[in-house]
Write an enzyme that holds these catalytic residues in place. Structure first.
Site, PDB file in Angstrom:
ATOM      1  N   CYS A 112       0.824  -1.209   0.000  1.00  0.00           N
ATOM      2  CA  CYS A 112       0.000   0.000   0.000  1.00  0.00           C
ATOM      3  C   CYS A 112       0.861   1.264   0.000  1.00  0.00           C
ATOM      4  O   CYS A 112       1.407   1.630  -1.030  1.00  0.00           O
ATOM      5  CB  CYS A 112      -0.981  -0.028   1.171  1.00  0.00           C
ATOM      6  SG  CYS A 112      -2.360   1.123   0.974  1.00  0.00           S
ATOM      7  N   HIS A 206      -3.748  -5.041   0.794  1.00  0.00           N
ATOM      8  CA  HIS A 206      -3.177  -5.439   2.084  1.00  0.00           C
ATOM      9  C   HIS A 206      -3.217  -6.958   2.248  1.00  0.00           C
ATOM     10  O   HIS A 206      -4.147  -7.509   2.864  1.00  0.00           O
ATOM     11  CB  HIS A 206      -3.944  -4.760   3.229  1.00  0.00           C
ATOM     12  CG  HIS A 206      -3.570  -3.336   3.438  1.00  0.00           C
ATOM     13  ND1 HIS A 206      -2.589  -2.932   4.323  1.00  0.00           N
ATOM     14  CD2 HIS A 206      -4.029  -2.207   2.850  1.00  0.00           C
ATOM     15  CE1 HIS A 206      -2.475  -1.619   4.292  1.00  0.00           C
ATOM     16  NE2 HIS A 206      -3.340  -1.143   3.395  1.00  0.00           N
ATOM     17  N   GLU A 208      -1.571  -8.840   4.164  1.00  0.00           N
ATOM     18  CA  GLU A 208      -1.421  -9.291   5.553  1.00  0.00           C
ATOM     19  C   GLU A 208      -2.774  -9.562   6.214  1.00  0.00           C
ATOM     20  O   GLU A 208      -2.868 -10.392   7.127  1.00  0.00           O
ATOM     21  CB  GLU A 208      -0.606  -8.278   6.374  1.00  0.00           C
ATOM     22  CG  GLU A 208      -1.315  -6.989   6.758  1.00  0.00           C
ATOM     23  CD  GLU A 208      -1.368  -5.950   5.657  1.00  0.00           C
ATOM     24  OE1 GLU A 208      -1.842  -4.826   5.929  1.00  0.00           O
ATOM     25  OE2 GLU A 208      -0.947  -6.255   4.519  1.00  0.00           O
TER      26      GLU A 208
END
Length: 237
Positions: A112, A206, A208
């Site tokens: 990002c 994202h 994660e």
């Protein structure tokens, strides 16, 4: 041999403490959990005002995390109404991380804000604001698909020409930086770039937050850990 150390950049913010509001290092745990799940050892890299020499010495891989906006002055623009979370200290610290990573051959996964930083440091620019890329559903759920360029490193990792991703950004790449190749898109928005020479993979979403439920997103961290381990072995031989 011990698992590779993966450094994670971390945002600065003023947080409450027993001593009153203080500048703090704050990061969601999803980055560290994803690195650990991929077989790495996560370590945070707080954005200190005084940047240590050889800032990545002993670090095998680097995750540039998400967060607030880069200072628009970095790419010759002025802040708009939607600009938020600017920290020139963090900008300077993470610039040093990128420069040291490239000098040392440390592999990078940029996420990002991290993608945007990589692009700006290569002379690229950003669109100050775009609509429709900040989702209302939980972050572990996808918002849209991105099309992946066949033959790219990203395509090898995710094994598909399109993958579902989440979306939490209000800026995106405008002019692509030097030495970067766009390898994923959502409409006219560049969603991922690569630089094979400097072992950089950068994504606008994202991963994660999706790594626990999406093998494709976990693969980005597994690849970083693998590259980091390979670099360590090569340097120790």
């Amino acid at each position: 041999m011990a698992a590779p150390l993966i450094g994670v950049s971390i945002q600065r913010s003023v947080e409450p403490s027993a001593f009153g509001p203080r500048e703090s290092a704050l990061q969601v745990m999803d980055y560290a959990e994803s690195i650990a799940a991929a077989g790495g050892r996560p370590v945070i890299l707080p954005a200190t005002e005084r940047i240590p020499d050889h800032v990545l010495a002993g670090i095998d891989g680097l995750v540039l995390s998400g967060g607030g906006d880069l200072s628009p002055t970095m790419y010759g623009a002025e802040a708009g109404e939607e600009t938020y979370g600017v920290s020139e200290i963090r900008d300077a610290f993470e610039t040093a991380l990128v420069e040291d990573a490239q000098a040392r051959g440390v592999p990078v996964l940029a996420i990002c804000r991290g993608l945007q930083l990589i692009n700006v440091l290569r002379g690229g620019t950003l669109r100050l604001h775009i609509d429709g890329h900040w989702q209302a559903v939980p972050s572990e759920e996808p918002e849209h698909e991105v099309s992946v360029v066949a033959g790219s490193r990203l395509a090898e990792l995710v094994g598909a020409e399109a993958i579902p991703v989440n979306s939490y950004h209000h800026q995106c790449i405008d002019r692509l930086g030097a030495g970067l190749t766009a390898v994923a898109h959502a409409g006219d928005v560049i969603e991922a770039v690569e630089d094979a020479q400097h072992a950089i993979l950068a994504v606008q979403w994202h991963p994660e937050h999706m790594a626990k439920t999406s093998a494709q997103n976990l693969a980005l961290f597994t690849d970083l850990v693998r590259r980091a381990a390979h670099r360590r072995e090569r340097n120790q031989s």
